[in-house]
Scaffold this motif. Structure first.
Motif, PDB file in Angstrom:
ATOM      1  N   MET A 228      20.224  43.623 -22.805  1.00  0.00           N
ATOM      2  CA  MET A 228      20.627  43.031 -21.533  1.00  0.00           C
ATOM      3  C   MET A 228      20.792  41.533 -21.755  1.00  0.00           C
ATOM      4  O   MET A 228      19.843  40.858 -22.158  1.00  0.00           O
ATOM      5  N   HIS A 229      22.007  41.032 -21.528  1.00  0.00           N
ATOM      6  CA  HIS A 229      22.295  39.609 -21.719  1.00  0.00           C
ATOM      7  C   HIS A 229      23.103  39.093 -20.531  1.00  0.00           C
ATOM      8  O   HIS A 229      23.860  39.848 -19.904  1.00  0.00           O
ATOM      9  N   PHE A 230      22.956  37.783 -20.261  1.00  0.00           N
ATOM     10  CA  PHE A 230      23.571  37.188 -19.082  1.00  0.00           C
ATOM     11  C   PHE A 230      24.317  35.899 -19.437  1.00  0.00           C
ATOM     12  O   PHE A 230      23.994  35.215 -20.402  1.00  0.00           O
ATOM     13  N   GLN A 231      25.307  35.601 -18.613  1.00  0.00           N
ATOM     14  CA  GLN A 231      25.975  34.302 -18.610  1.00  0.00           C
ATOM     15  C   GLN A 231      26.019  33.812 -17.166  1.00  0.00           C
ATOM     16  O   GLN A 231      26.222  34.614 -16.246  1.00  0.00           O
ATOM     17  N   PHE A 232      25.848  32.496 -16.968  1.00  0.00           N
ATOM     18  CA  PHE A 232      25.704  31.957 -15.626  1.00  0.00           C
ATOM     19  C   PHE A 232      26.817  30.965 -15.304  1.00  0.00           C
ATOM     20  O   PHE A 232      27.157  30.113 -16.129  1.00  0.00           O
ATOM     21  N   GLY A 233      27.358  31.110 -14.096  1.00  0.00           N
ATOM     22  CA  GLY A 233      28.349  30.172 -13.605  1.00  0.00           C
ATOM     23  C   GLY A 233      27.663  28.993 -12.942  1.00  0.00           C
ATOM     24  O   GLY A 233      26.931  29.162 -11.960  1.00  0.00           O
ATOM     25  N   SER A 241      31.472  25.107  -6.077  1.00  0.00           N
ATOM     26  CA  SER A 241      32.428  25.822  -6.919  1.00  0.00           C
ATOM     27  C   SER A 241      31.936  25.871  -8.362  1.00  0.00           C
ATOM     28  O   SER A 241      31.170  25.008  -8.805  1.00  0.00           O
ATOM     29  N   LEU A 242      32.404  26.867  -9.085  1.00  0.00           N
ATOM     30  CA  LEU A 242      31.996  27.048 -10.475  1.00  0.00           C
ATOM     31  C   LEU A 242      32.706  26.035 -11.370  1.00  0.00           C
ATOM     32  O   LEU A 242      33.922  25.899 -11.297  1.00  0.00           O
ATOM     33  N   ASN A 243      31.932  25.375 -12.219  1.00  0.00           N
ATOM     34  CA  ASN A 243      32.508  24.419 -13.153  1.00  0.00           C
ATOM     35  C   ASN A 243      32.585  24.952 -14.582  1.00  0.00           C
ATOM     36  O   ASN A 243      33.555  24.698 -15.293  1.00  0.00           O
ATOM     37  N   TYR A 244      31.559  25.714 -15.003  1.00  0.00           N
ATOM     38  CA  TYR A 244      31.590  26.279 -16.356  1.00  0.00           C
ATOM     39  C   TYR A 244      30.550  27.402 -16.449  1.00  0.00           C
ATOM     40  O   TYR A 244      29.661  27.519 -15.597  1.00  0.00           O
ATOM     41  N   MET A 245      30.684  28.201 -17.512  1.00  0.00           N
ATOM     42  CA  MET A 245      29.762  29.303 -17.769  1.00  0.00           C
ATOM     43  C   MET A 245      28.852  28.950 -18.944  1.00  0.00           C
ATOM     44  O   MET A 245      29.303  28.343 -19.922  1.00  0.00           O
ATOM     45  N   LEU A 246      27.586  29.341 -18.839  1.00  0.00           N
ATOM     46  CA  LEU A 246      26.630  29.122 -19.915  1.00  0.00           C
ATOM     47  C   LEU A 246      25.845  30.401 -20.183  1.00  0.00           C
ATOM     48  O   LEU A 246      25.439  31.088 -19.232  1.00  0.00           O
ATOM     49  N   PRO A 247      25.603  30.728 -21.457  1.00  0.00           N
ATOM     50  CA  PRO A 247      24.683  31.837 -21.750  1.00  0.00           C
ATOM     51  C   PRO A 247      23.255  31.415 -21.429  1.00  0.00           C
ATOM     52  O   PRO A 247      22.958  30.220 -21.289  1.00  0.00           O
ATOM     53  N   THR A 248      22.367  32.386 -21.346  1.00  0.00           N
ATOM     54  CA  THR A 248      20.992  32.124 -20.923  1.00  0.00           C
ATOM     55  C   THR A 248      20.326  31.036 -21.751  1.00  0.00           C
ATOM     56  O   THR A 248      19.690  30.119 -21.205  1.00  0.00           O
ATOM     57  N   GLU A 249      20.461  31.096 -23.082  1.00  0.00           N
ATOM     58  CA  GLU A 249      19.724  30.151 -23.922  1.00  0.00           C
ATOM     59  C   GLU A 249      20.245  28.720 -23.817  1.00  0.00           C
ATOM     60  O   GLU A 249      19.582  27.794 -24.298  1.00  0.00           O
ATOM     61  N   GLN A 250      21.404  28.513 -23.197  1.00  0.00           N
ATOM     62  CA  GLN A 250      21.914  27.156 -23.011  1.00  0.00           C
ATOM     63  C   GLN A 250      21.614  26.599 -21.620  1.00  0.00           C
ATOM     64  O   GLN A 250      21.911  25.440 -21.339  1.00  0.00           O
ATOM     65  N   SER A 263      27.170  32.089  -9.905  1.00  0.00           N
ATOM     66  CA  SER A 263      27.637  33.414 -10.307  1.00  0.00           C
ATOM     67  C   SER A 263      26.886  33.851 -11.558  1.00  0.00           C
ATOM     68  O   SER A 263      26.260  33.030 -12.243  1.00  0.00           O
ATOM     69  N   LEU A 264      26.981  35.124 -11.839  1.00  0.00           N
ATOM     70  CA  LEU A 264      26.314  35.691 -13.017  1.00  0.00           C
ATOM     71  C   LEU A 264      27.212  36.768 -13.604  1.00  0.00           C
ATOM     72  O   LEU A 264      27.791  37.574 -12.870  1.00  0.00           O
ATOM     73  N   ARG A 265      27.322  36.768 -14.919  1.00  0.00           N
ATOM     74  CA  ARG A 265      28.014  37.845 -15.632  1.00  0.00           C
ATOM     75  C   ARG A 265      27.000  38.541 -16.519  1.00  0.00           C
ATOM     76  O   ARG A 265      26.299  37.896 -17.300  1.00  0.00           O
ATOM     77  N   TYR A 266      26.887  39.859 -16.370  1.00  0.00           N
ATOM     78  CA  TYR A 266      25.919  40.608 -17.158  1.00  0.00           C
ATOM     79  C   TYR A 266      26.600  41.509 -18.171  1.00  0.00           C
ATOM     80  O   TYR A 266      27.720  41.981 -17.967  1.00  0.00           O
ATOM     81  N   HIS A 267      25.901  41.713 -19.285  1.00  0.00           N
ATOM     82  CA  HIS A 267      26.344  42.604 -20.359  1.00  0.00           C
ATOM     83  C   HIS A 267      25.178  43.547 -20.656  1.00  0.00           C
ATOM     84  O   HIS A 267      24.111  43.099 -21.088  1.00  0.00           O
ATOM     85  N   ILE A 268      25.371  44.826 -20.421  1.00  0.00           N
ATOM     86  CA  ILE A 268      24.308  45.820 -20.571  1.00  0.00           C
ATOM     87  C   ILE A 268      24.745  46.857 -21.606  1.00  0.00           C
ATOM     88  O   ILE A 268      25.832  47.423 -21.497  1.00  0.00           O
ATOM     89  N   LEU A 269      23.887  47.077 -22.599  1.00  0.00           N
ATOM     90  CA  LEU A 269      24.162  48.099 -23.600  1.00  0.00           C
ATOM     91  C   LEU A 269      23.257  49.299 -23.333  1.00  0.00           C
ATOM     92  O   LEU A 269      22.026  49.194 -23.385  1.00  0.00           O
ATOM     93  N   LEU A 270      23.888  50.442 -23.046  1.00  0.00           N
ATOM     94  CA  LEU A 270      23.165  51.675 -22.762  1.00  0.00           C
ATOM     95  C   LEU A 270      23.130  52.552 -24.009  1.00  0.00           C
ATOM     96  O   LEU A 270      24.081  52.563 -24.795  1.00  0.00           O
ATOM     97  N   ARG A 271      22.059  53.299 -24.167  1.00  0.00           N
ATOM     98  CA  ARG A 271      21.877  54.183 -25.320  1.00  0.00           C
ATOM     99  C   ARG A 271      21.465  55.563 -24.844  1.00  0.00           C
ATOM    100  O   ARG A 271      20.700  55.684 -23.877  1.00  0.00           O
ATOM    101  N   SER A 272      21.972  56.597 -25.491  1.00  0.00           N
ATOM    102  CA  SER A 272      21.525  57.944 -25.155  1.00  0.00           C
ATOM    103  C   SER A 272      20.022  58.056 -25.413  1.00  0.00           C
ATOM    104  O   SER A 272      19.488  57.439 -26.338  1.00  0.00           O
ATOM    105  N   THR A 273      19.345  58.860 -24.619  1.00  0.00           N
ATOM    106  CA  THR A 273      17.891  58.969 -24.753  1.00  0.00           C
ATOM    107  C   THR A 273      17.479  59.897 -25.890  1.00  0.00           C
ATOM    108  O   THR A 273      16.355  59.805 -26.386  1.00  0.00           O
TER     109      THR A 273
END
Length: 316
Positions: A228-233, A241-250, A263-273
């Protein structure tokens, strides 16, 4: 002399050969069908889990920045605070936790890439390398004192003041607005299911016990969430208004404390159980600025990405 009728040795061998051939064809067809059914089931499960995760994040993030119509949290932060729960979801030097505390910042949205150790005081043994997300907000529907739920906390607000309360607080006024308050943390943790280790989406939530104490409850939300990873507006100049996007660690402490995210952009990686021994996965998945390569294992995966725009934060 009567002749005995029957099969010759040659005929028996031919019959045995044909039966073996037919049995082999049957087993091959059955194995192929079984693999096809397993693949279909796992792909369907991944699609279903993808929809569940997107619904969950939409519901939990839709009201980020909503504080009962207030554009300034100063009076809420200055009001007398309720007693915090034990093992609160707080971050030393950055955030006070569930309720405002004197001399500490009260951060309404926060994310962190998990490193070895404990990222928040309430979270133990999260999956390293993934991220956690903390949200504080008011739910959209207000309640009158008589309809307050015993297991929740609320914010009492009007145009002059605001304060945190619960159903047992003194001087509740039916003429004022009471919005349910939510503080939650989403993170990933590995759990043992039978003889298989499964990554699980976990949720910590602020609640009120039967005795009236603030507590942090824990529940497993969904099996098979691996990364689970995020980027923030970021609104850098305060114009909504949104000026730029940053990943969590920045993201910096100043940006979190200024509540500058719209704003928030999420990236979720799902795996079979469950693994499929007839399938091998060494694919690489791009989760924003992060890259995850499957370790040549037997699990199918599905990557989903989406964005949520915080209209309440923009109005503030």
């Amino acid at each position: 002399m009567r002749k005995c009728k029957g099969l010759t040795l040659t005929e028996l061998m031919i019959a045995l050969l044909l039966a073996t051939f037919l049995l082999g064809v049957t087993f091959t067809a059955f194995g192929s069908l079984s693999r096809s059914v397993r693949q279909t089931q796992q792909l369907a499960q991944l699609q279903q889990n993808a929809q569940l995760v997107m619904n969950l994040l939409h519901n939990e993030l839709a009201n980020v920045g909503f504080w009962g119509g207030r554009s300034d949290l100063d009076d809420i932060l200055q009001a007398a605070a309720l007693a915090p729960p034990l093992a609160d979801c707080a971050k030393a030097g950055l955030d006070s936790g569930s309720f405002p505390q004197p001399g500490q910042s009260f951060v309404t949205l926060y994310a962190e890439k998990v490193q070895p150790g404990r990222p928040l005081d309430c979270v133990s043994q999260p999956i390293a390398g993934s991220e956690l997300l903390q949200v504080k907000r008011l739910l959209g529907q207000y309640a009158v004192p008589a309809a307050m739920r015993q297991n929740r906390f609320y914010v009492e607000t009007d145009w002059q003041h605001a304060r945190f309360v619960d159903s047992g607080s003194a001087e509740l006024n039916p003429a004022l607005d009471y919005f349910p308050y939510q503080h939650l943390v989403l993170y990933l943790q590995t759990q043992q299911h039978d003889d298989t280790e499964v990554p699980v989406l976990m949720r910590k939530r602020l609640a009120r016990s039967n005795s009236g104490q603030a507590v942090i409850s824990t529940d497993s939300v969904l099996d098979g969430v691996e990364r689970m990873h995020f980027q923030f507006g970021v609104d850098a100049d305060g114009d909504g208004s949104l000026n730029y996007m940053l990943p969590t660690e920045q993201m910096t402490a100043e940006l979190w404390q200024r509540n500058a995210v719209v704003s928030l952009r999420y990236h979720i990686l799902l795996r079979s159980t469950q693994p499929d021994i007839h399938y091998r996965n060494n694919q690489t998945y791009q989760l924003g600025v992060h890259r995850f390569t499957a370790p040549d294992d037997h699990y199918r995966r599905l990557l989903i990405s989406n964005s949520v725009y915080f209209s309440n934060a923009t109005l503030n």
